[in-house]
Design a protein around this motif. Structure first.
Motif, PDB file in Angstrom:
ATOM      1  N   GLY A   1     -20.788  -2.708 -54.351  1.00  0.00           N
ATOM      2  CA  GLY A   1     -21.768  -2.369 -53.318  1.00  0.00           C
ATOM      3  C   GLY A   1     -22.519  -3.603 -52.845  1.00  0.00           C
ATOM      4  O   GLY A   1     -22.720  -3.803 -51.643  1.00  0.00           O
ATOM      5  N   ARG A   2     -22.906  -4.442 -53.785  1.00  0.00           N
ATOM      6  CA  ARG A   2     -23.598  -5.680 -53.427  1.00  0.00           C
ATOM      7  C   ARG A   2     -22.670  -6.640 -52.687  1.00  0.00           C
ATOM      8  O   ARG A   2     -23.062  -7.276 -51.707  1.00  0.00           O
ATOM      9  N   LEU A   3     -21.417  -6.737 -53.147  1.00  0.00           N
ATOM     10  CA  LEU A   3     -20.456  -7.588 -52.459  1.00  0.00           C
ATOM     11  C   LEU A   3     -20.217  -7.099 -51.030  1.00  0.00           C
ATOM     12  O   LEU A   3     -20.033  -7.902 -50.114  1.00  0.00           O
ATOM     13  N   GLY A   4     -20.244  -5.784 -50.834  1.00  0.00           N
ATOM     14  CA  GLY A   4     -20.111  -5.222 -49.492  1.00  0.00           C
ATOM     15  C   GLY A   4     -21.284  -5.612 -48.614  1.00  0.00           C
ATOM     16  O   GLY A   4     -21.131  -5.846 -47.413  1.00  0.00           O
ATOM     17  N   ASP A   5     -22.487  -5.671 -49.209  1.00  0.00           N
ATOM     18  CA  ASP A   5     -23.661  -6.118 -48.453  1.00  0.00           C
ATOM     19  C   ASP A   5     -23.534  -7.580 -48.038  1.00  0.00           C
ATOM     20  O   ASP A   5     -23.952  -7.969 -46.958  1.00  0.00           O
ATOM     21  N   VAL A   6     -22.952  -8.388 -48.900  1.00  0.00           N
ATOM     22  CA  VAL A   6     -22.837  -9.820 -48.644  1.00  0.00           C
ATOM     23  C   VAL A   6     -21.684 -10.137 -47.682  1.00  0.00           C
ATOM     24  O   VAL A   6     -21.858 -10.867 -46.708  1.00  0.00           O
ATOM     25  N   PHE A   7     -20.512  -9.584 -47.946  1.00  0.00           N
ATOM     26  CA  PHE A   7     -19.311  -9.934 -47.178  1.00  0.00           C
ATOM     27  C   PHE A   7     -18.945  -8.920 -46.098  1.00  0.00           C
ATOM     28  O   PHE A   7     -18.039  -9.170 -45.306  1.00  0.00           O
ATOM     29  N   GLY A   8     -19.593  -7.786 -46.089  1.00  0.00           N
ATOM     30  CA  GLY A   8     -19.303  -6.750 -45.107  1.00  0.00           C
ATOM     31  C   GLY A   8     -18.434  -5.647 -45.699  1.00  0.00           C
ATOM     32  O   GLY A   8     -17.484  -5.933 -46.429  1.00  0.00           O
ATOM     33  N   PRO A   9     -18.765  -4.397 -45.387  1.00  0.00           N
ATOM     34  CA  PRO A   9     -18.016  -3.287 -45.979  1.00  0.00           C
ATOM     35  C   PRO A   9     -16.557  -3.218 -45.543  1.00  0.00           C
ATOM     36  O   PRO A   9     -15.696  -2.831 -46.316  1.00  0.00           O
ATOM     37  N   ARG A  10     -16.270  -3.627 -44.318  1.00  0.00           N
ATOM     38  CA  ARG A  10     -14.881  -3.565 -43.844  1.00  0.00           C
ATOM     39  C   ARG A  10     -13.988  -4.501 -44.651  1.00  0.00           C
ATOM     40  O   ARG A  10     -12.898  -4.128 -45.083  1.00  0.00           O
ATOM     41  N   ARG A  11     -14.440  -5.732 -44.860  1.00  0.00           N
ATOM     42  CA  ARG A  11     -13.653  -6.700 -45.635  1.00  0.00           C
ATOM     43  C   ARG A  11     -13.430  -6.209 -47.059  1.00  0.00           C
ATOM     44  O   ARG A  11     -12.329  -6.315 -47.601  1.00  0.00           O
ATOM     45  N   LEU A  12     -14.494  -5.689 -47.674  1.00  0.00           N
ATOM     46  CA  LEU A  12     -14.374  -5.222 -49.050  1.00  0.00           C
ATOM     47  C   LEU A  12     -13.476  -3.993 -49.137  1.00  0.00           C
ATOM     48  O   LEU A  12     -12.693  -3.858 -50.083  1.00  0.00           O
ATOM     49  N   PHE A  13     -13.576  -3.098 -48.158  1.00  0.00           N
ATOM     50  CA  PHE A  13     -12.727  -1.904 -48.133  1.00  0.00           C
ATOM     51  C   PHE A  13     -11.253  -2.313 -48.072  1.00  0.00           C
ATOM     52  O   PHE A  13     -10.423  -1.818 -48.846  1.00  0.00           O
ATOM     53  N   LEU A  14     -10.919  -3.226 -47.179  1.00  0.00           N
ATOM     54  CA  LEU A  14      -9.525  -3.678 -47.039  1.00  0.00           C
ATOM     55  C   LEU A  14      -9.052  -4.433 -48.276  1.00  0.00           C
ATOM     56  O   LEU A  14      -7.899  -4.277 -48.708  1.00  0.00           O
ATOM     57  N   ALA A  15      -9.927  -5.237 -48.877  1.00  0.00           N
ATOM     58  CA  ALA A  15      -9.563  -5.950 -50.104  1.00  0.00           C
ATOM     59  C   ALA A  15      -9.309  -4.959 -51.239  1.00  0.00           C
ATOM     60  O   ALA A  15      -8.367  -5.135 -52.024  1.00  0.00           O
ATOM     61  N   GLY A  16     -10.115  -3.918 -51.327  1.00  0.00           N
ATOM     62  CA  GLY A  16      -9.908  -2.896 -52.353  1.00  0.00           C
ATOM     63  C   GLY A  16      -8.598  -2.153 -52.162  1.00  0.00           C
ATOM     64  O   GLY A  16      -7.868  -1.905 -53.125  1.00  0.00           O
ATOM     65  N   LEU A  17      -8.292  -1.802 -50.909  1.00  0.00           N
ATOM     66  CA  LEU A  17      -7.005  -1.148 -50.637  1.00  0.00           C
ATOM     67  C   LEU A  17      -5.835  -2.044 -51.029  1.00  0.00           C
ATOM     68  O   LEU A  17      -4.852  -1.575 -51.616  1.00  0.00           O
ATOM     69  N   ALA A  18      -5.939  -3.315 -50.705  1.00  0.00           N
ATOM     70  CA  ALA A  18      -4.870  -4.257 -51.058  1.00  0.00           C
ATOM     71  C   ALA A  18      -4.727  -4.368 -52.572  1.00  0.00           C
ATOM     72  O   ALA A  18      -3.605  -4.384 -53.096  1.00  0.00           O
ATOM     73  N   LEU A  19      -5.848  -4.413 -53.281  1.00  0.00           N
ATOM     74  CA  LEU A  19      -5.812  -4.524 -54.740  1.00  0.00           C
ATOM     75  C   LEU A  19      -5.164  -3.295 -55.376  1.00  0.00           C
ATOM     76  O   LEU A  19      -4.325  -3.412 -56.271  1.00  0.00           O
TER      77      LEU A  19
END
Length: 181
Positions: free
Chosen positions: A88-106
């Motif tokens: 959640g904090r990383l999403g605040d820092v880097f943006g939720p879209r980037r984190l969402f896509l990174a999570g899907l890729a992982l």
């Protein structure tokens, strides 16, 4: 009309009977984006529940006691419990879209393709990586959904009306309701 009252890639979309401008999302793009985000957000609870069906077969395949194999569920929940607030904090820092896509890729990269893992320890490591990925998806997906739905509704009251007209409507409402200003 779509796109009325401003530019910059925003659109006017009906929300709750009102018309509101959602920056950066066209009316046609909001629906699929919302469905895709909601589907991704369901991965964490779904992933942690579905493995329960396979535990008996996994115990037989790896010749382990059920108590040992049940660590797959515990590991997933423990990893998720630690990773979701951090994500959640990383999403605040880097943006939720980037984190969402990174999570899907992982999650996609950690999913076994053709064969089952050679040993149970490898399977546990794969499940931990999947938990990390789906834990990144959950908070960022909720942030995306919130941005699409909740903020759009909040803006619906003020968009497409000059400030004086808003004040006039508020004053009329207060006179009718008998509230103090």
């Amino acid at each position: 009309p779509a796109g009325a009252g401003g530019g910059g890639g925003s659109t006017v979309a009906p929300v709750g009977g009102l018309r509101c401008r959602v920056p950066g999302a066209s009316g046609a793009a909001r629906g699929p984006l919302l469905v895709a985000t909601a589907s991704g957000t369901v991965l964490n609870p779904l992933n942690s529940s579905l493995i329960a069906v396979a535990l008996i077969q996994l115990a037989e395949d790896f010749e382990l006691l059920f108590a040992c194999v049940s660590w797959m569920i515990s590991l997933f929940h423990l990893t998720s419990a630690v990773a979701q607030p951090v994500s959640g904090r990383l999403g605040d820092v880097f943006g939720p879209r980037r984190l969402f896509l990174a999570g899907l890729a992982l999650v996609g990269l950690a999913s076994p393709r053709r064969r089952s893992p050679p040993n149970f320890a490898t399977l546990l490591a794969i499940r931990a990586v999947q938990a990390l990925g789906s834990s990144a998806i959950t908070p960022s997906g909720m942030a995306i959904i919130r941005r699409l739905v909740v903020e759009g509704r909040a803006r619906a009251l003020a968009v497409d009306q000059p400030e004086g007209q808003q004040r006039g409507q508020h004053q009329r409402h207060c006179r009718q309701a008998g509230c103090r200003q």
